[in-house]
Design a protein around this motif. Sequence first.
Motif, short mmCIF file in Angstrom:
data_model
loop_
_atom_site.label_atom_id
_atom_site.label_comp_id
_atom_site.label_asym_id
_atom_site.label_seq_id
_atom_site.Cartn_x
_atom_site.Cartn_y
_atom_site.Cartn_z
N ASP A 190 7.52 -4.64 -6.11
CA ASP A 190 8.86 -4.39 -6.65
C ASP A 190 8.78 -3.59 -7.95
OD1 ASP A 190 11.63 -4.63 -6.35
OD2 ASP A 190 11.74 -6.39 -7.66
N TYR A 191 7.77 -3.90 -8.75
CA TYR A 191 7.58 -3.14 -10.00
C TYR A 191 7.32 -1.66 -9.67
CZ TYR A 191 5.64 -1.66 -14.47
OH TYR A 191 5.41 -0.99 -15.64
N LEU A 192 6.45 -1.43 -8.69
CA LEU A 192 6.12 -0.05 -8.31
C LEU A 192 7.33 0.68 -7.72
CD1 LEU A 192 2.63 -0.73 -6.69
CD2 LEU A 192 3.03 0.62 -8.76
N GLN A 193 8.16 -0.08 -7.01
CA GLN A 193 9.31 0.56 -6.35
C GLN A 193 10.53 0.69 -7.24
OE1 GLN A 193 9.64 -1.97 -2.85
NE2 GLN A 193 8.45 -0.54 -1.60
N GLY A 194 10.46 0.15 -8.46
CA GLY A 194 11.60 0.32 -9.38
C GLY A 194 12.48 -0.90 -9.55
N ASP A 195 11.92 -2.10 -9.29
CA ASP A 195 12.62 -3.37 -9.57
C ASP A 195 13.96 -3.49 -8.85
OD1 ASP A 195 10.59 -4.11 -11.57
OD2 ASP A 195 11.52 -2.54 -12.80
N ASN A 196 13.93 -3.28 -7.55
CA ASN A 196 15.19 -3.38 -6.79
C ASN A 196 15.40 -4.73 -6.13
OD1 ASN A 196 15.72 -0.57 -7.21
ND2 ASN A 196 14.11 -0.16 -5.70
N TYR A 197 14.34 -5.52 -6.00
CA TYR A 197 14.45 -6.75 -5.20
C TYR A 197 14.72 -7.97 -6.08
CZ TYR A 197 13.35 -10.16 -1.55
OH TYR A 197 13.43 -11.19 -0.64
N PHE A 198 13.76 -8.32 -6.93
CA PHE A 198 13.93 -9.50 -7.78
C PHE A 198 14.75 -9.12 -9.01
CE2 PHE A 198 9.78 -10.08 -5.65
CZ PHE A 198 9.99 -11.31 -5.05
N LYS B 159 0.84 -1.21 0.00
CA LYS B 159 0.00 0.00 0.00
C LYS B 159 0.87 1.26 0.00
CE LYS B 159 -4.19 -1.74 2.22
NZ LYS B 159 -4.92 -1.78 3.49
N LYS B 160 1.97 1.18 0.73
CA LYS B 160 2.88 2.33 0.78
C LYS B 160 3.53 2.55 -0.60
CE LYS B 160 6.53 4.48 3.55
NZ LYS B 160 7.06 5.16 2.40
N ALA B 161 3.87 1.43 -1.25
CA ALA B 161 4.48 1.54 -2.58
C ALA B 161 3.50 2.19 -3.56
CB ALA B 161 4.90 0.16 -3.08
N VAL B 162 2.22 1.86 -3.42
CA VAL B 162 1.20 2.47 -4.28
C VAL B 162 1.11 3.96 -3.98
CG1 VAL B 162 -1.27 2.53 -4.89
CG2 VAL B 162 -0.14 0.33 -4.47
N ALA B 163 1.07 4.29 -2.70
CA ALA B 163 0.93 5.70 -2.31
C ALA B 163 2.16 6.52 -2.73
CB ALA B 163 0.73 5.80 -0.79
N ASP B 164 3.35 5.95 -2.54
CA ASP B 164 4.58 6.68 -2.88
C ASP B 164 4.75 6.80 -4.39
OD1 ASP B 164 5.03 6.82 -0.22
OD2 ASP B 164 6.67 5.36 -0.14
N ASP B 165 4.43 5.73 -5.08
CA ASP B 165 4.49 5.67 -6.55
C ASP B 165 5.77 6.33 -7.10
OD1 ASP B 165 3.64 5.03 -9.10
OD2 ASP B 165 2.28 6.75 -9.28
N VAL B 166 6.91 5.89 -6.59
CA VAL B 166 8.17 6.57 -6.91
C VAL B 166 8.54 6.54 -8.40
CG1 VAL B 166 9.28 6.40 -4.64
CG2 VAL B 166 9.46 4.48 -6.25
N CYS B 167 8.02 5.56 -9.12
CA CYS B 167 8.35 5.48 -10.55
C CYS B 167 7.22 5.98 -11.44
CB CYS B 167 8.66 4.03 -10.93
SG CYS B 167 10.08 3.36 -10.08
N GLY B 168 6.14 6.44 -10.82
CA GLY B 168 5.00 6.91 -11.61
C GLY B 168 4.33 5.79 -12.40
N ARG B 169 4.34 4.56 -11.83
CA ARG B 169 3.78 3.42 -12.56
C ARG B 169 2.38 3.01 -12.09
NH1 ARG B 169 9.19 -0.54 -12.60
NH2 ARG B 169 10.22 0.50 -14.34
N ALA B 170 1.95 3.58 -10.96
CA ALA B 170 0.72 3.07 -10.34
C ALA B 170 -0.49 3.16 -11.28
CB ALA B 170 0.45 3.80 -9.03
#
Length: 371
Positions: A326-334, A176-187
């Motif tokens: 991970d997609y929303l956050q910019g693919d840093n994990y997988f 939910k935080k990743a959706v709210a932050d939407d750091v990559c503008g992908r939401a």
Amino acid sequence: MNRANTLAKKEEAIQNFRFVGVLVKDVPYGSGHINDTFLLEFQQPDMGNHKVILQRLNHDIFKKPVQVMENIMGVTSYLRKEIIKNGGDPDRETLNLIKATDGKPYYQDSIGSFWRAYYFIDEATSYDQVEKSEDFYESAVAFGNFQKLLTNYPADTLYETIPGFHDTAARLEVFKKAVADDVCGRAASVQKEIDFVLQREELAHVLGDMLKSGELPLRVTHNDTKLNNIMIDDHTGRGLCVIDLDTVMPGLAINDFGDSIRFGASTATEDETDLTKVTCSMDLYDIYVKGYIEGCGGALTDKELEMMPTGAKVMTFECGMRFLTDYLQGDNYFKIHRPEHNLDRCRTQFKLVEDMESKWDTMREIVTKYK
Ligand code: ADP
Ligand code: GN1
Ligand code: MG
């Protein structure tokens, strides 16, 4: 330090393990999403070649690599003894670490990365998709047996290598935080997938609540039981060795069961882009239920048996949500190998969840058949 520079320390790492012979091969290996894995081959005069797996641990994900290695040493030496007791072959049925030159079970390079090495398990294969249903059955028996072998392992000696690893409710909050932050503008472009999660929020709480209330027991579990984390013997076809022990920690047996279903009972690979190919095969599910219950050797409680289908659905839901996060956050994990890789993976998981929902009665009936 970027990944390329980090991997440049591989030569240094190789120099610092107790490897014997001349290095004649060094190639990236496997399809794991987390660690960097290499197959090394050494030649010894008059003795032929032998292979080794060298891995750089993902330090961003495993914040305390020494604890990971302590868990692995504890678990593999325990398994070794159990396997010997049962008349098995401890050199093939569990992972065996090769020590660094300083005697430690890992090497920390000059820029701080952690490396470890295992003897390569030869004449065995780890599959990314089920090729023969017998293999899937054998993997189920082996994962169940792994659970059984660790029944009396002192759980309180295990570190939690990734805190809250299968705490689905906590993962929902991160999502939910990743959706709210939407750091990559992908939401905005994945609103459909976001809604999919939000419509099923209650799923994130079911198993955690049952654990808290004592309805489900905490056991020593693997926590990453996908098919490519087991070696199938090329000759006997038996599930030979459970690998990828980084996440062995206290957890739920039905999550181990569920993660295997999510990956192995799918009729397509985890990153298939043609979703019409992705379904949860009830034949494969049936085979796995049978094998896992057998492998656990009567250890599962009635409640665990009843909740097996839920384990499958929750693990698939959670994994899809993790890929989407991970997609929303910019693919840093997988690790990704194409731009929308995590989104493709998320979509297969959600397609599987939907498919399970439509086959729910069958999934429950199949468990009843074997319990
Ligand atoms: P990751 O955490 O990145 O998934 P794994 O430990 O699962 O890393 O290793 C990646 C792949 O390397 C496995 O899927 C398997 O094919 C291969 N592998 C790992 N350890 C061994 C081993 N001891 N012998 C043979 N193959 C191995
Ligand atoms: C990762 O390490 P690997 O590739 O076996 C992940 C699992 C996921 C899986 C999805 C430590 O497993 O939790 O279910 O990808 N491992 C970690 O394929 O996060
Ligand atoms: Mg793996």
